[in-house]
Each structure stands twice: as structure tokens, then as C-alpha cells.
Design a protein around this motif. Structure first.
Motif, short mmCIF file in Angstrom:
data_model
loop_
_atom_site.label_atom_id
_atom_site.label_comp_id
_atom_site.label_asym_id
_atom_site.label_seq_id
_atom_site.Cartn_x
_atom_site.Cartn_y
_atom_site.Cartn_z
N ALA A 43 0.82 -1.20 0.00
CA ALA A 43 0.00 0.00 0.00
C ALA A 43 0.86 1.25 0.00
O ALA A 43 0.57 2.22 -0.72
N THR A 44 1.93 1.24 0.78
CA THR A 44 2.82 2.40 0.85
C THR A 44 3.42 2.70 -0.51
O THR A 44 3.52 3.86 -0.92
N PHE A 45 3.83 1.66 -1.23
CA PHE A 45 4.37 1.86 -2.57
C PHE A 45 3.36 2.54 -3.49
O PHE A 45 3.68 3.52 -4.17
N LEU A 46 2.13 2.04 -3.52
CA LEU A 46 1.13 2.60 -4.43
C LEU A 46 0.73 4.02 -4.03
O LEU A 46 0.51 4.87 -4.90
N PHE A 47 0.65 4.29 -2.73
CA PHE A 47 0.36 5.66 -2.29
C PHE A 47 1.51 6.59 -2.69
O PHE A 47 1.28 7.73 -3.11
N ALA A 48 2.74 6.12 -2.52
CA ALA A 48 3.90 6.93 -2.89
C ALA A 48 3.92 7.19 -4.39
O ALA A 48 4.19 8.31 -4.84
N GLU A 49 3.62 6.17 -5.16
CA GLU A 49 3.61 6.31 -6.61
C GLU A 49 2.54 7.30 -7.06
O GLU A 49 2.79 8.16 -7.92
N LEU A 50 1.35 7.19 -6.47
CA LEU A 50 0.27 8.12 -6.83
C LEU A 50 0.66 9.55 -6.48
O LEU A 50 0.39 10.49 -7.25
N SER A 51 1.30 9.73 -5.34
CA SER A 51 1.73 11.07 -4.94
C SER A 51 2.78 11.61 -5.91
O SER A 51 2.84 12.81 -6.19
N PHE A 52 3.61 10.72 -6.46
CA PHE A 52 4.61 11.12 -7.45
C PHE A 52 3.91 11.65 -8.70
O PHE A 52 4.33 12.69 -9.26
#
Length: 251
Positions: A229-238
Motif C-alpha cells: 500500500a505504501t508503494f502505491l500511495f507513494a507512486e500516486l503522490s509522485f
């Protein structure tokens, strides 16, 4: 090389296992190579988008790019995000959150969360001016966001006992050399971006830092689902950062 081999087996569905057996203890270090696997998954997304843009409308090519990663990873990270959102949305205590997250069934919160993620991600990438920029953003976003998300294991303990882990593995914290390698492979793809878009790299750092504090308060640790989840949230924020940086540069 054994550690990278284990990471490729763990984070993808591609038949890297055919290259030979990897001792179990190497799977404790797969997060060290998460950003390196981002070169593979992000690269395939970028290639799919580039080729698809010659045949299909651009938004369709973007959707195909995301589908390509789903096929490569077996929706590993999306499964984690769905479980994470279900747990945080439906749990009222640490034990209840962990119980919901371990349940293999997806709930309403998880479904809505994944729909929102893909609507936003596809819309943001589709709004980029050309395929070349979008390919660079997908490639850089995958590797850099995985590098950022990997830091969860360095700042938090595992929230369950090892025998309760879904894959029966608790990740080891990174050594300094492993951290530097992760950082290098996570940051290098950012050089493919136009200079005006580089500030987008800041948002994943902020989001991951916030999630680390959130997990510490609510779970006193992390799980594998939390990492995905952290990866996908980070990616979306990018992706958000890319659009924001682009607009600021145009002012």
C-alpha cells in the motif's frame, strides 16, 4: 545476485525461479532490491505505453501499461493496498485491523480504494503532454516510489509474529550498503525526467514519512500489506507531484 534473484521471484510472476533455487534466508532481504525490480516493472510499463500509443488512443495505452504491471506482479501490491484500506477502514483496534488485513476476502473499502487509485493514476498520466514524458514518469515513478516505500522496514518492526506472516518471512532491515544501492537504483531513473518535473520526487518522501508515523500509531509496526500500500500511495503522490510541478513551471 542471490538476493536480486529472490527479489525478482518474489515481486514478479515471471519465471525467474527457472534459473535456480534460492535459499530461504535471501527472501528476508528482497526489499533491498525492490527499487531494482522497479526497473523491470516500470520499464515494461513504459515500453507498453510507448508501443500502445502508436496504435490506440493515449488513455487506452496508459490503461494497457498499468495492466502490463498487474500481469507481471500478479497484483501483489494492489492486493496489499486493498487489505490495508479494508483494515484501516473497518478496524477499530490494532488486533482487529490486523485480523481484517489478514482476511483474503476484499471488502467495500478495498474495492473503492483500488478504483480511486486507478482512476486517479490513469487520469494523471493521461494528462501528460506526450508519450515520451509519460514513459519517463512511469519508469521513474515505479523505481523511486519503491525505494521510498522500502524505508518502512528500516523504521518500524514487523507488526505480527513471524509464524503469522502471510509468506512466513520477516524482512531484515537494510545495511548501509544495501540502502545506498536501493537509493541509487531508485533515484537514477529520475534523471530521465525534464528538470522542471524533478520536484515531484519530494512528495513520495513526504507521503512515506507520514505513513510510517501513521503505522507506528495504529499498528506499532508494518505488515507486507502495508509495504504494498505504501508503494502505491507513494507512486500516486509522485504522479500528483509531476502534474503540480508542470503547472508551476508553466506559470
Amino acid at each position: 545476485m542471490k538476493k536480486l534473484h529472490a527479489a525478482l521471484i518474489f515481486f514478479t510472476r515471471l519465471p525467474f525461479w527457472r534459473l535456480g533455487e534460492v535459499p530461504a534466508h535471501y527472501y528476508k532481504r528482497v526489499v533491498d532490491c525492490w527499487s531494482i525490480t522497479g526497473w523491470l516493472t516500470g520499464g515494461i510499463m513504459a515500453i507498453t505505453l510507448w508501443l500502445g500509443s502508436f496504435i490506440f488512443p493515449f488513455p487506452v495505452a496508459v490503461i494497457l501499461a498499468f495492466i502490463s504491471r498487474l500481469l507481471i506482479t500478479g497484483a501483489l501490491h494492489e492486493d496489499g493496498m486493498a487489505d490495508f484500506i479494508d483494515g484501516m477502514g473497518g478496524g477499530t483496534s490494532r488486533s482487529r485491523i490486523l485480523e481484517i488485513m489478514k482476511d483474503s476476502h476484499i471488502g467495500t473499502y478495498g474495492v473503492i480504494g483500488l478504483i480511486m487509485y486507478y482512476l486517479l493514476a490513469i487520469s494523471l498520466i493521461s494528462s501528460l503532454p506526450n508519450a515520451a514524458t509519460a514513459c519517463a514518469v512511469l519508469f521513474a515513478g515505479d523505481a523511486w516510489s519503491k525505494c521510498c516505500a522500502a524505508q518502512v522496514i528500516n523504521f518500524l518492526p514487523y507488526a505480527r509474529k513471524e509464524e503469522e506472516a502471510k509468506n512466513k518471512t520477516i524482512y531484515d532491515r537494510m545495511s548501509l550498503p544495501a540502502f545506498l544501492i536501493s537509493l541509487i537504483f531508485g533515484a537514477l531513473p529520475l534523471l530521465l525526467l525534464p528538470v522542471r518535473l524533478l520536484p515531484a520526487a519530494i512528495l513520495p518522501v513526504i507521503i512515506v514519512t507520514g505513513l510510517i508515523f501513521y503505522l507506528k500509531r495504529n499498528l506499532q509496526g508494518y505488515t507486507g500489506d502495508c509495504c504494498g500500500a505504501t508503494f502505491l500511495f507513494a507512486e500516486l503522490s509522485f504522479y500528483f507531484g509531476v502534474i503540480i510541478s508542470s503547472h508551476i513551471a508553466d506559470i
